[in-house]
Design a protein around this motif. Structure first.
Motif, PDB file in Angstrom:
ATOM      1  N   TYR A  71      37.459  45.904  21.361  1.00  9.38           N
ATOM      2  CA  TYR A  71      38.034  44.814  22.143  1.00  9.38           C
ATOM      3  C   TYR A  71      39.098  43.987  21.429  1.00  9.38           C
ATOM      4  CZ  TYR A  71      33.927  46.286  24.659  1.00  9.38           C
ATOM      5  OH  TYR A  71      32.998  47.070  25.293  1.00  9.38           O
TER       6      TYR A  71
ATOM      7  N   ASP B 260      40.400  40.813  31.748  1.00  4.00           N
ATOM      8  CA  ASP B 260      39.811  41.131  33.057  1.00  4.00           C
ATOM      9  C   ASP B 260      38.312  41.410  32.938  1.00  4.00           C
ATOM     10  OD1 ASP B 260      42.293  40.826  34.185  1.00  4.00           O
ATOM     11  OD2 ASP B 260      42.730  42.976  34.303  1.00  4.00           O
ATOM     12  N   MET B 261      37.900  42.040  31.849  1.00  4.07           N
ATOM     13  CA  MET B 261      36.460  42.263  31.628  1.00  4.07           C
ATOM     14  C   MET B 261      35.724  40.937  31.515  1.00  4.07           C
ATOM     15  SD  MET B 261      36.393  45.310  28.801  1.00  4.07           S
ATOM     16  CE  MET B 261      37.720  46.509  28.777  1.00  4.07           C
TER      17      MET B 261
ATOM     18  N   SER C   2      43.415  43.960  29.968  1.00  2.00           N
ATOM     19  CA  SER C   2      42.177  44.647  30.351  1.00  2.00           C
ATOM     20  C   SER C   2      40.953  43.925  29.801  1.00  2.00           C
ATOM     21  CB  SER C   2      42.207  46.095  29.846  1.00  2.00           C
ATOM     22  OG  SER C   2      41.013  46.764  30.159  1.00  2.00           O
TER      23      SER C   2
ATOM     24  N   HIS D 238      39.133  52.507  30.290  1.00  2.00           N
ATOM     25  CA  HIS D 238      40.531  52.487  29.871  1.00  2.00           C
ATOM     26  C   HIS D 238      40.671  52.277  28.364  1.00  2.00           C
ATOM     27  CE1 HIS D 238      42.096  51.397  34.144  1.00  2.00           C
ATOM     28  NE2 HIS D 238      42.008  52.688  33.955  1.00  2.00           N
ATOM     29  N   ASN D 239      39.559  52.110  27.668  1.00  2.00           N
ATOM     30  CA  ASN D 239      39.568  51.903  26.212  1.00  2.00           C
ATOM     31  C   ASN D 239      39.282  53.219  25.509  1.00  2.00           C
ATOM     32  OD1 ASN D 239      40.171  49.240  26.031  1.00  2.00           O
ATOM     33  ND2 ASN D 239      38.145  48.537  25.471  1.00  2.00           N
TER      34      ASN D 239
ATOM     35  N   GLN E 229      33.751  48.307  38.901  1.00  2.00           N
ATOM     36  CA  GLN E 229      35.011  47.679  38.485  1.00  2.00           C
ATOM     37  C   GLN E 229      35.020  47.440  36.977  1.00  2.00           C
ATOM     38  OE1 GLN E 229      36.067  44.121  40.680  1.00  2.00           O
ATOM     39  NE2 GLN E 229      37.569  43.486  39.151  1.00  2.00           N
ATOM     40  N   LEU E 230      33.910  46.928  36.449  1.00  3.74           N
ATOM     41  CA  LEU E 230      33.812  46.724  35.003  1.00  3.74           C
ATOM     42  C   LEU E 230      33.803  48.063  34.281  1.00  3.74           C
ATOM     43  CD1 LEU E 230      33.434  44.928  32.538  1.00  3.74           C
ATOM     44  CD2 LEU E 230      30.976  44.887  33.011  1.00  3.74           C
TER      45      LEU E 230
ATOM     46  N   LEU F 171      37.309  49.380  33.897  1.00  4.12           N
ATOM     47  CA  LEU F 171      38.045  48.691  32.829  1.00  4.12           C
ATOM     48  C   LEU F 171      37.622  49.205  31.461  1.00  4.12           C
ATOM     49  CD1 LEU F 171      37.883  45.050  34.251  1.00  4.12           C
ATOM     50  CD2 LEU F 171      39.977  46.391  33.926  1.00  4.12           C
TER      51      LEU F 171
ATOM     52  N   HIS G 154      46.166  46.587  27.002  1.00  6.47           N
ATOM     53  CA  HIS G 154      44.800  46.410  26.493  1.00  6.47           C
ATOM     54  C   HIS G 154      44.340  44.958  26.569  1.00  6.47           C
ATOM     55  CE1 HIS G 154      41.268  46.940  23.891  1.00  6.47           C
ATOM     56  NE2 HIS G 154      41.669  45.841  23.275  1.00  6.47           N
TER      57      HIS G 154
ATOM     58  N   TYR H 154      35.461  39.251  34.887  1.00  7.31           N
ATOM     59  CA  TYR H 154      34.459  39.895  35.740  1.00  7.31           C
ATOM     60  C   TYR H 154      33.043  39.469  35.337  1.00  7.31           C
ATOM     61  CZ  TYR H 154      31.803  43.490  38.171  1.00  7.31           C
ATOM     62  OH  TYR H 154      30.900  44.138  38.981  1.00  7.31           O
TER      63      TYR H 154
END
Length: 486
Positions: free
Chosen positions: A458, A439-440, A436, A314-315, A307-308, A311, A433, A443
């Motif tokens: 980031y 969310d990181m 996201s 997506h960068n 899951q991480l 994410l 972004h 997590y």
């Protein structure tokens, strides 16, 4: 005693090691292991120093000084003993006042002061005041996020989006305003629309942020009293990571490992430790800071943390072609910082930097000469040049020289051309972004991972952002790291 691993020896990784040593209680952290996959430190900060005294930058060439982030970098430079090596540029300098865009085969000077906002300047059909006067009356939209292009076309119209914002995004991110996130790149402006229903009203009515404290820094006081716009260092910006590395090498706690990529991580549920794998060995550590690009770090995670990893993937980031050119004589008829080329123009160049005007002391000391740098590709790299790994750098140099001949009317051939590709160097903060990144963080907290994500992937791509955000992260997690010693 606690052991910390830092993945990546760019400015964020080096800053993490520095602030851990500066802010941690004595002997709490017994060892800091910094792993860098390449043979050099500094990441995208990359200065070329030639035997004849010429200095070129392959990455960033200047640092702004304003705000908490800017003050923090100045304070760091002072702590490292670099105050006497700073090259300042004040607000009256031509490189500050004169910035251009290339439209319809001519250079157009961008407005740079209150008076110029009232005048019509090509390529705009009206003055910026007349183009923007309707903005306070435009209906606001309640959106979580949108592209930069969409936001500015809604609020300010097509011309400002096309000729001001589009090239600005190419200059900062080497990216497309039609893909980049408004919330991630210009959060204050989006917030002003949400709260005040207008960017202009927000700029006028929003509470002004208190100026950060100079914290006794003489270099910050110089920045304020001498009205600097930006600054560099006498032998190039790479002197900053070099000095940081030299400082770290004097500590018995820090072990810098070049040519040592991390090949994987394992998080232990029983001991709470992390196994940091390398090609021929591994280290068990208590905490990890990853200063690697997000997608690069994603492949190091164990399968249980898909899951991480998703994410992080997506960068995206883009590659940039960088061509440094040097000419005999003073061949620049236009003085300024440089010019950007909007995406609507038929050009392979994102922008051109007039290096000799910005920092003339980096010129070859003997004889008049001119330094110019072309930036190419970015978000358009693949469609313009193909895969970054397959590029013919000689062809890059020829494209750059031809672009300079056409755009700056320099017919003389350069006597020096240094061409190359900086791969995956600038993250692209696309729509969504910010969520996201949140969310990181959620997590990592929920899984109780001894992990911090730092670096340009980031929350800001500038040198100031990377250093300041790293300091904030170290301050945030240091109490829990120190608690591991007990």
């Amino acid at each position: 005693m606690v052991t910390v691993a830092i993945l990546g020896g760019g400015i964020s990784g080096l800053s993490a090691a520095y602030y851990l040593g500066k802010l941690a209680r004595s002997k709490t952290i017994s060892k800091v292991i910094l792993l860098e996959a390449s043979s050099r430190l500094g990441g995208c900060i990359d200065t070329v120093r030639l035997d004849d005294g010429t200095i070129f930058e392959r990455g960033p060439r200047s640092i702004r000084g304003q705000g908490a982030q800017g003050y923090n970098t100045l304070q760091l430079a002072e702590e490292l003993g670099l105050s006497d090596h700073v090259l300042p540029i004040d607000r009256s300098h031509q490189a500050t006042k004169n910035r251009f865009i290339y439209v319809n085969r001519e250079l157009c000077r961008l407005p740079s002061g209150p008076g110029s906002l009232l005048m019509r300047q090509p390529p705009f059909s009206k003055s910026l005041v007349r183009l923007g006067w309707r903005e306070p009356f435009v209906a606001s939209h309640k959106v979580e996020d949108e592209t930069i292009d969409s936001f500015f076309r809604r609020r300010f119209g097509d011309e400002i989006a096309k000729y001001a914002i589009d090239p600005l995004c190419r200059g900062i991110y080497s990216g497309s305003s039609q893909q980049l996130s408004m919330k991630a790149c210009f959060p204050n402006l989006l917030e002003w629309e949400q709260q005040y229903h207008s960017v202009i009203k927000g700029a006028l009515l929003a509470p002004k942020k208190k100026a950060p404290d100079a914290q006794g820094s003489r270099l910050v006081e110089r920045y304020k009293s001498e009205h600097w716009s930006m600054w560099s260092l006498d032998t190039g910006l790479q002197k900053l990571p070099e000095t940081l590395a030299m400082k770290l090498s004097q500590s018995d706690q820090v072990d810098i490992c070049l040519d040592t990529p991390c090949t994987g991580l394992e998080f232990s549920d029983t001991t709470g430790k992390v196994k940091v794998k390398m090609s021929d060995k591994h280290e068990e550590v208590d905490y990890v800071f990853s200063a690697l690009p997000a997608r690069q770090f994603a492949v190091l995670l164990p399968s249980g943390h898909h899951q991480l990893a998703a994410l992080l993937r997506h960068n995206p980031s883009v590659s940039v072609g960088v061509v440094n050119l040097q000419y005999e004589g003073n061949v620049l008829s236009t003085q300024g910082f440089g010019h950007l080329v909007p995406s609507c123009e038929p050009s392979n160049v994102l922008g051109v930097l007039y290096e000799s005007c910005i920092f003339p002391v980096h010129n070859r000391p003997k004889g008049n000469n001119t330094r110019i740098t072309c930036m190419m590709g970015g978000a358009w790299f693949k469609e313009m040049f193909g895969e970054a790994d397959d590029v013919n750098t000689q062809e890059f140099g020829e494209i750059a020289a031809e672009s300079i001949r056409e755009q700056l009317h320099i017919t003389k051939k350069p006597f020096r051309v240094i061409a190359g590709v900086v791969k995956n160097c600038i993250p692209q903060y696309q729509v969504g972004h910010t969520q996201s990144v949140q969310d990181m963080a959620t997590y990592i907290t929920q899984q109780s991972l001894p992990l911090s994500l730092i670096g340009a992937s980031y929350d800001g791509v500038s040198i100031n952002d990377c250093i300041h955000n790293t300091r904030l992260e170290v301050e945030k997690v240091l109490p829990s790291i120190e608690a591991m010693a007990h």
